[in-house]
Design an enzyme around this catalytic site. Structure first.
Site, short mmCIF file in Angstrom:
data_model
loop_
_atom_site.label_atom_id
_atom_site.label_comp_id
_atom_site.label_asym_id
_atom_site.label_seq_id
_atom_site.Cartn_x
_atom_site.Cartn_y
_atom_site.Cartn_z
N ASP A 134 -2.38 6.68 -3.29
CA ASP A 134 -1.87 5.82 -2.57
C ASP A 134 -1.19 4.75 -3.62
O ASP A 134 -1.01 4.14 -4.94
CB ASP A 134 -1.63 5.26 -1.36
CG ASP A 134 -2.83 4.42 -1.41
OD1 ASP A 134 -3.41 4.31 -2.19
OD2 ASP A 134 -2.51 3.00 -0.97
N ARG A 172 -6.06 4.23 -1.87
CA ARG A 172 -6.81 5.60 -1.23
C ARG A 172 -6.87 6.50 -1.69
O ARG A 172 -6.13 6.52 -3.29
CB ARG A 172 -5.51 5.97 0.03
CG ARG A 172 -5.39 4.91 0.92
CD ARG A 172 -4.49 4.57 1.81
NE ARG A 172 -4.02 3.82 3.22
CZ ARG A 172 -3.14 4.20 4.16
NH1 ARG A 172 -2.80 5.38 4.49
NH2 ARG A 172 -3.62 3.09 5.36
N SER A 221 0.88 -1.37 0.13
CA SER A 221 -0.05 0.42 -0.28
C SER A 221 1.03 1.27 0.40
O SER A 221 1.57 1.61 -0.45
CB SER A 221 -0.95 -0.26 1.35
OG SER A 221 -2.06 1.27 0.93
N LYS A 225 -11.62 -0.44 -0.60
CA LYS A 225 -11.75 1.54 -1.60
C LYS A 225 -10.96 1.89 -2.21
O LYS A 225 -10.37 0.32 -3.11
CB LYS A 225 -11.17 1.54 0.32
CG LYS A 225 -9.46 1.30 0.55
CD LYS A 225 -8.66 2.20 1.69
CE LYS A 225 -8.24 2.02 1.73
NZ LYS A 225 -7.02 0.66 2.91
C1 G1P Z 1 -4.23 1.57 8.31
C2 G1P Z 1 -5.57 2.31 8.18
C3 G1P Z 1 -6.82 1.96 8.14
C4 G1P Z 1 -6.31 0.92 6.49
C5 G1P Z 1 -5.79 0.59 6.85
C6 G1P Z 1 -5.14 -0.66 5.11
O1 G1P Z 1 -4.61 0.97 8.96
O2 G1P Z 1 -4.87 3.21 9.54
O3 G1P Z 1 -7.71 2.60 8.21
O4 G1P Z 1 -7.79 0.29 6.41
O5 G1P Z 1 -3.82 1.16 6.42
O6 G1P Z 1 -4.46 0.64 3.83
P1 G1P Z 1 -3.05 0.13 10.48
O7 G1P Z 1 -1.78 0.79 10.26
O8 G1P Z 1 -4.32 1.97 11.04
O9 G1P Z 1 -4.13 -1.04 11.18
ZN ZN Z 2 -3.18 1.41 -0.41
#
Ligand code: G1P
Ligand code: ZN
Length: 553
Positions: A282, A287, A118, A381
């Site tokens: 992203d 995102r 990501s 998403k």
């Molecule tokens: C983070 C974000 C969460 C999202 C995830 C994947 O996870 O906070 O909302 O779904 O990345 O993109 P976290 O690192 O907080 O577990």
């Molecule tokens: Zn991502």
């Protein structure tokens, strides 16, 4: 040792500890994934846990980061050896996460493998990741990720197929043993889906009238999608999409669309003669950040604005069934749901929790504070989708981003919101901080914090968020500590499930202001008292040794 029969070989391997998927798949440093059989163990675990892949179709691609191409070749050979009938692989190993979801659904694939970490940095010293998506196109639910993890704890061999690499740089059809490999154009199926949802002629007319946009693809997966759709189909001038070519190391930058890491985009939108609309996406293009001329939009507000205006958008004109947000996301969308009489669900962090609600038709739109918004069009998403939603809204209302959001606040009130991240904190210290908070929960209930000189707040609810999935009845516990005040203000604490170094503490802060006169206050000022409370209750400074958050969004 490896035993070869008819091209298929069985390779002996040993267990690697710690292959449990986090919030969004298994994420580790590239160097961890480069260890002998590390990737193979996890992939074999997927094939063992999902026997339907035998004889079925698998979608395969990733965000273009370093090690994607090598991993694709490894997985193709393992898929052939494990009896997969057909693999649809993105040209150049590229498929955005939402495109994988779209393609799984469109071609009735059994599942998909997404190679992405990501928004985490890429390159040889950066991060790598792998995630399995199921038949509905969404991330595998915990039941499956846990079974995959369990399989990695006992694995002793995996299957692969001996053959030359497939040329994944050119579109075309190939065979690997009995398996068909189709190298597909990463963009066309996705672009077709978008055209069905949005009023492309209205957006074309908006650009033709001289309106300007800057889309920062952050040298990651959204580049080819945004370039083809926004500059190609929608006729925006060349140069509207910047950093549009995916690079294996994302140009050395952090492909996370927020005001901190997309600061160059923010600077362009704050400059004199700024474009009308700005957006970024992203690493894997799920995102999004949207902003107007001189005006930032929080992801929580973006979701609320979408819900309030969904009826104006072609794909949602018949109305939306309901909305969902992750627990730490602000309650801005709840206010819209209340007024429009829509069901509103609160789920744990992570997109996988929306899947059941979307499949059951209970919700149409969902979102997270972490720059994620999406709908029932896929089960991930979707960054480019969100940007097109906003473009469509701008085009048909003729209003600016600022006008749309400030009018929204006037109608629904403003939910001031910020997230403070403390990255790469010592893991024991972070766990200790959470345990300390947990131990205070019973005594916080109903407490008047003002008596302790902590601002004019009384605690209405202090708990460790647990979620009972209304569709499959599964329960997820310890999903974040929330302290909710009697006026609806909230402080939420969670540890990240996506980091690869130590622990990351996330502190989420929210304060509601109905009074329009308050709406112009700077966000950190509006949240000041809650920031102090968060530090006092969690002893953040003393326990983490940090004076300030690493990233404030
Ligand atoms: C983070 C974000 C969460 C999202 C995830 C994947 O996870 O906070 O909302 O779904 O990345 O993109 P976290 O690192 O907080 O577990
Ligand atoms: Zn991502």
């Amino acid at each position: 040792m490896s035993v070869l029969t008819m091209g298929v070989s069985t390779v002996t391997t040993q267990v690697y500890a710690g292959q449990r998927p986090g919030t969004s798949g298994l994420r580790k440093k590239v160097t961890v994934f480069q260890q002998p059989h590390y990737l193979e163990n996890f992939v074999q675990a997927i094939f063992d846990v999902v026997p339907e892949l035998k004889g079925g179709t698998l979608v395969l691609g990733g965000d273009g980061r370093y090690h994607n191409r090598a991993a694709v070749q490894t997985i193709l050979k393992m898929a052939a050896a494990n009896g997969v009938a057909r693999v649809l692989v993105g040209q150049g190993a590229l498929l955005s996460t939402p495109a994988v979801s779209c393609i799984i659904r469109k071609y009735a694939a059994v599942g998909g493998i997404v190679l992405s970490a990501s928004h985490n940095p890429g390159g040889p010293d950066g991060d790598f990741g792998i995630k399995y998506n199921v038949t509905n196109g969404g991330p595998a639910p915990e039941k499956i990720t846990e079974a995959i993890y369990q399989a990695t704890t006992t694995i002793s061999e995996y299957k692969t197929y001996s053959a030359a690499d497939i040329d994944i740089e050119s579109l075309g059809e190939y065979t690997l043993g009995d398996m068909q490999v189709i190298v597909i154009d990463p963009v066309s199926d996705y672009a077709e889906l978008m055209e069905g949802l949005f009023d492309f002629s209205a957006i074309r007319a908006w650009f033709a009238s001289g309106k300007r946009m800057r889309f920062d693809a952050m040298s990651a997966a959204s580049g080819p999608y945004a370039t083809r759709i926004i500059e190609g189909i929608l006729g925006a001038p060349k140069g509207t999409v910047v950093n549009g070519i995916p690079l294996e190391d994302f140009g050395g930058l952090h492909p996370d669309p927020n005001p901190v890491y997309a600061d160059d985009l923010v600077a362009h939108l704050m400059a004199t003669n700024a474009p009308d609309f700005g957006a970024a996406s992203d690493g894997d293009a799920d995102r999004n950040m949207v902003l107007g001329r001189n005006f930032l939009v929080t992801p929580s507000d973006s979701l609320a604005v979408m819900a309030a205006n969904a009826k104006l958008i072609k794909g949602y004109a018949a109305g939306i069934a309901g909305v969902a947000r992750s627990m730490p996301t602000s309650c801005a969308v709840d206010a819209v749901a209340k007024k429009l009489n829509l069901p509103c669900f609160e789920t744990p962090t992570g997109w996988k929790f929306f899947g059941n609600l979307l499949d059951a038709g209970k919700v149409t739109l969902c979102g997270e504070e972490s720059y994620g918004t999406g709908s029932n069009h896929v089960r991930e998403k979707d960054g480019v989708w969100a940007v097109l939603f906003w473009l469509n809204l701008l085009a048909i209302t003729g209003k600016s981003v600022e006008e749309i959001v400030t009018a929204h606040w006037q109608e629904y009130g403003r939910h001031f919101y910020s997230r403070h991240d403390y990255e790469a904190v010592d893991t024991a210290a972070a766990n200790g901080l959470m345990a300390h908070l947990r131990s205070q929960l019973p005594s916080l209930q109903g407490k008047n914090l003002q008596e302790q000189g902590l601002g004019a707040f009384t605690v209405a609810l202090a708990d460790d968020f647990a979620y009972d999935d209304p569709i499959d009845g599964s329960r997820s516990e310890q999903q974040g500590i929330r302290i909710i005040m009697t006026d609806g203000s909230r402080v939420v604490f969670r540890l990240s499930g996506t980091g690869t170094e130590g622990a990351t503490l996330r502190v989420y802060l929210e304060k509601f202001a109905a009074d329009v006169a308050q709406h112009g206050v700077e966000t950190q000022k509006a949240l000041h008292d809650l920031i102090v409370i968060a530090d006092q209750l969690a002893q953040i400074k003393t326990r983490t040794g940090r004076d300030a958050a690493t990233v404030v969004t």
